[in-house]
Design a protein around this motif. Structure first.
Motif, PDB file in Angstrom:
ATOM      1  N   ILE A  75      -6.904  -3.286  -0.118  1.00 27.01           N
ATOM      2  CA  ILE A  75      -7.240  -3.452   1.341  1.00 27.01           C
ATOM      3  C   ILE A  75      -8.490  -4.556   1.395  1.00 27.01           C
ATOM      4  O   ILE A  75      -8.427  -5.678   2.236  1.00 27.01           O
ATOM      5  CB  ILE A  75      -6.778  -2.423   1.703  1.00 27.01           C
ATOM      6  CG1 ILE A  75      -5.917  -1.362   1.316  1.00 27.01           C
ATOM      7  CG2 ILE A  75      -7.168  -3.116   3.355  1.00 27.01           C
ATOM      8  CD1 ILE A  75      -5.348  -0.216   2.721  1.00 27.01           C
TER       9      ILE A  75
ATOM     10  N   GLY B 193      -3.803   0.996  -2.635  1.00 26.49           N
ATOM     11  CA  GLY B 193      -4.880   0.165  -1.603  1.00 26.49           C
ATOM     12  C   GLY B 193      -6.075  -0.238  -1.922  1.00 26.49           C
ATOM     13  O   GLY B 193      -6.947  -0.377  -1.229  1.00 26.49           O
TER      14      GLY B 193
ATOM     15  N   ASN C 238       1.002  -1.041  -0.041  1.00 33.53           N
ATOM     16  CA  ASN C 238      -0.210   0.178   0.409  1.00 33.53           C
ATOM     17  C   ASN C 238       1.212   1.458   0.036  1.00 33.53           C
ATOM     18  O   ASN C 238       2.465   1.231   1.290  1.00 33.53           O
ATOM     19  CB  ASN C 238      -0.983  -0.039   1.333  1.00 33.53           C
ATOM     20  CG  ASN C 238      -2.090   1.386   0.973  1.00 33.53           C
ATOM     21  OD1 ASN C 238      -2.680   1.564   0.474  1.00 33.53           O
ATOM     22  ND2 ASN C 238      -1.513   2.055   2.144  1.00 33.53           N
TER      23      ASN C 238
ATOM     24  N   ILE D 107       0.288  -5.593   5.702  1.00 41.70           N
ATOM     25  CA  ILE D 107      -0.071  -4.581   4.945  1.00 41.70           C
ATOM     26  C   ILE D 107       1.321  -4.329   5.853  1.00 41.70           C
ATOM     27  O   ILE D 107       1.497  -3.742   5.878  1.00 41.70           O
ATOM     28  CB  ILE D 107      -1.085  -3.404   5.577  1.00 41.70           C
ATOM     29  CG1 ILE D 107      -2.900  -4.399   5.126  1.00 41.70           C
ATOM     30  CG2 ILE D 107      -0.849  -1.467   4.371  1.00 41.70           C
ATOM     31  CD1 ILE D 107      -3.419  -3.224   5.313  1.00 41.70           C
TER      32      ILE D 107
ATOM     33  N   TRP E 291       2.941  -0.499   4.213  1.00 40.78           N
ATOM     34  CA  TRP E 291       3.030   0.968   4.267  1.00 40.78           C
ATOM     35  C   TRP E 291       3.959   1.053   3.579  1.00 40.78           C
ATOM     36  O   TRP E 291       4.975   1.699   4.420  1.00 40.78           O
ATOM     37  CB  TRP E 291       2.601   1.986   4.912  1.00 40.78           C
ATOM     38  CG  TRP E 291       1.692   1.219   5.953  1.00 40.78           C
ATOM     39  CD1 TRP E 291       0.509  -0.043   6.547  1.00 40.78           C
ATOM     40  CD2 TRP E 291      -0.017   2.056   5.941  1.00 40.78           C
ATOM     41  NE1 TRP E 291      -0.135   0.148   6.517  1.00 40.78           N
ATOM     42  CE2 TRP E 291      -0.904   1.414   6.734  1.00 40.78           C
ATOM     43  CE3 TRP E 291      -0.870   2.974   5.383  1.00 40.78           C
ATOM     44  CZ2 TRP E 291      -2.532   1.509   6.770  1.00 40.78           C
ATOM     45  CZ3 TRP E 291      -2.045   3.049   5.061  1.00 40.78           C
ATOM     46  CH2 TRP E 291      -3.179   1.957   6.021  1.00 40.78           C
TER      47      TRP E 291
ATOM     48  N   GLY F 111      -7.312   0.045   6.819  1.00 39.19           N
ATOM     49  CA  GLY F 111      -5.514  -0.267   7.437  1.00 39.19           C
ATOM     50  C   GLY F 111      -5.440  -0.647   8.711  1.00 39.19           C
ATOM     51  O   GLY F 111      -5.234  -1.368   9.014  1.00 39.19           O
TER      52      GLY F 111
ATOM     53  N   GLU G  85      -8.636   4.469   3.279  1.00 46.11           N
ATOM     54  CA  GLU G  85      -7.718   4.591   3.578  1.00 46.11           C
ATOM     55  C   GLU G  85      -7.127   4.097   5.375  1.00 46.11           C
ATOM     56  O   GLU G  85      -6.500   2.998   5.527  1.00 46.11           O
ATOM     57  CB  GLU G  85      -6.576   4.731   3.186  1.00 46.11           C
ATOM     58  CG  GLU G  85      -5.231   4.111   2.987  1.00 46.11           C
ATOM     59  CD  GLU G  85      -3.842   5.089   2.108  1.00 46.11           C
ATOM     60  OE1 GLU G  85      -3.034   4.422   1.565  1.00 46.11           O
ATOM     61  OE2 GLU G  85      -4.605   6.408   1.916  1.00 46.11           O
TER      62      GLU G  85
END
Length: 464
Positions: A138, A134, A131, A154, A156, A186, A182
């Motif tokens: 996601i 994403g 991501n 994930i 980042w 997330g 996000e």
């Protein structure tokens, strides 16, 4: 547009029965030694996710790598018998209709397509997701993880909404929607990795997400290039790019000569040419977070210094990469009439890029993070090749570039031009600042990706 809508509708109708079959397969066969790595982008231009896949494979995992196959990944990944690359279909934005509708159709297609590919993949214990981007990855990966008892990781690299904000502006409805999505999705992962300590703190403070910092590190193949390999690379690239060709022919026709090196016809020995130009390298994705007008303005100032009698070498500036703004900057470069500076903009094969960095005299980085929280991997690779760097300043760059130690930090073209003048004064002076930076990099004994990954990421997989 009609064809794309029909394709999305057909996939939507077929998906439920196919998902049921795939879900039963996942629940029956999930194994702790398999991982899926997802890149909703070009695998060949996603080195960090390639490294995750390779590290997982070296630690005994079988790996399925999903992504767009527009560029060739590194040979080590292609040759691994533990890694299987599954291509994703990239739907280009529609040419007609409102912008938000075009984007919506693309997101729906990607969601359905990624969901089906994940469910048809070999059952896995972990899904590693890059991501950004994403959206919608996601949510799709989280849904699959819930269905199948898989742990979602994930990684980042930046914030997707901040990159969108460069194009549309921070208050655009799509940017605000992307930020909400996000931030919400997330938090659904089992484990979060990030690229800087400042991003880790920002995720914790503003997003309620606990992450582990995993700094980018150079892979083992980023190292200084032996002189004979440099010559071979220059001769190969010189067939396409005139800037890398010799400016004059050798006396012996059997002698090979590039702009920088010469191979003796009798002994086969490679030497550097006297009075050779300096090789400056920059790499880019040609996106809005890199302002190459800064480098072009600095090169013009450098040219004026040479014309005014300063003791400076000619420059060959190689800017590698491809992306949406390449044509724009190529046009600007074509308008410059520089006598002592040549610029070329190749797209290099994966194996040639480390060789080029290991052959260069100086790296320049124009990456200015959209969030201010990520670090340019291109600088990591340059440091792996012991290549000193001049990098444009932003919020957390200090976590990577140590000013006056392994390189220099600048704010504008004027400052960059002054740094180029200082570094290339009396080039190639073995006692100059440029070689001092290179010596500092050689002595720093940088940790490589594999060792760093085993220390930081592998224990997290064992503990989850």
């Amino acid at each position: 547009m009609a064809a794309s809508c029909v394709a999305v509708l057909a996939l939507s109708l077929l998906l439920p029965p196919l998902l049921l079959i795939a879900w039963k397969r996942w629940r029956r066969g999930r194994t702790a030694r398999h991982a899926v790595v997802v890149v909703l982008g070009d695998v060949g231009r996603s080195p960090r996710m390639q490294y995750h896949a390779l590290s997982l494979a070296k630690c005994g995992f079988s790996v399925t790598l999903l992504g767009f196959c527009n560029s060739k990944p590194h040979d080590e990944l292609l040759q691994s018998d533990r890694i299987r690359i599954v291509p994703l279909t990239e739907l280009q934005r529609l040419a007609v209709g409102p912008h938000i509708l075009q984007y919506g159709v693309k997101v729906v297609f990607q969601a359905v397509h990624l969901l089906w590919k994940l469910m048809c993949s070999e059952p896995a214990a972990y899904i590693f997701l890059q991501n950004p981007p994403g959206l919608p990855a996601i949510a799709v990966c989280w849904f699959v993880a819930c269905l199948c008892g898989t742990k979602l990781v994930i990684d980042w690299h930046n914030y997707g909404y901040s990159i969108m904000g460069l194009v549309h502006g921070p208050s655009h409805c799509l940017v605000l929607l992307a930020k909400w999505y996000e931030k919400l999705c997330g938090r659904l992962s089992h484990l979060n990795l990030c690229v800087t300590s400042e991003m880790r703190e920002d995720l914790a403070e503003n997003w309620g997400i606990k992450a582990v910092t995993v700094y980018d590190k150079p892979a083992s193949f980023f190292k200084e290039t032996p002189l004979d390999l440099q010559h071979r690379l220059f001769m190969k690239l010189g067939r396409t790019y005139s800037a890398l060709r010799a400016s004059s022919d050798p006396l012996d026709p059997a002698t090979e000569r590039s702009a920088f090196t010469e191979r003796d016809a009798n002994s086969g020995m490679v030497t550097r040419l006297r009075g050779r130009p300096a090789l400056l390298v920059s790499s880019t994705s040609w996106t809005e977070d890199e302002d190459f007008s800064i480098l072009l303005a600095a090169l013009e100032k450098f040219e004026h210094l040479i014309l005014n009698g300063e003791s400076l070498p000619s420059l060959v500036c190689v800017i590698t990469g491809k992306g949406p703004l390449k044509e724009h900057y190529s046009h600007l470069i074509g308008q410059k009439h520089l006598q002592h500076i040549q610029v070329c903009t190749p797209w290099l094969e994966a194996e040639d890029y480390p060789l080029l960095l290991g052959s260069a005299d100086l790296g320049v980085c124009l990456h200015k993070s959209s969030s201010g929280l990520d670090l340019p991997m291109k600088v990591v690779d340059m440091f792996g090749c012991c290549l000193p760097v001049c990098a444009v300043n932003f919020r957390c760059l200090h976590e990577l570039v140590k000013h006056e130690e392994n390189g220099l930090v600048f704010d504008d073209a004027e400052e960059l031009a002054a740094q180029l003048q200082m570094l290339f004064s009396k080039f190639p002076d073995p006692d100059g600042k440029l070689n001092q930076f290179r010596k500092n990099l050689r002595e720093s004994e940088q940790l490589r990706w594999d060792e760093s990954w085993k220390q930081t990421v592998l224990p997290l997989l064992v503990d989850t």
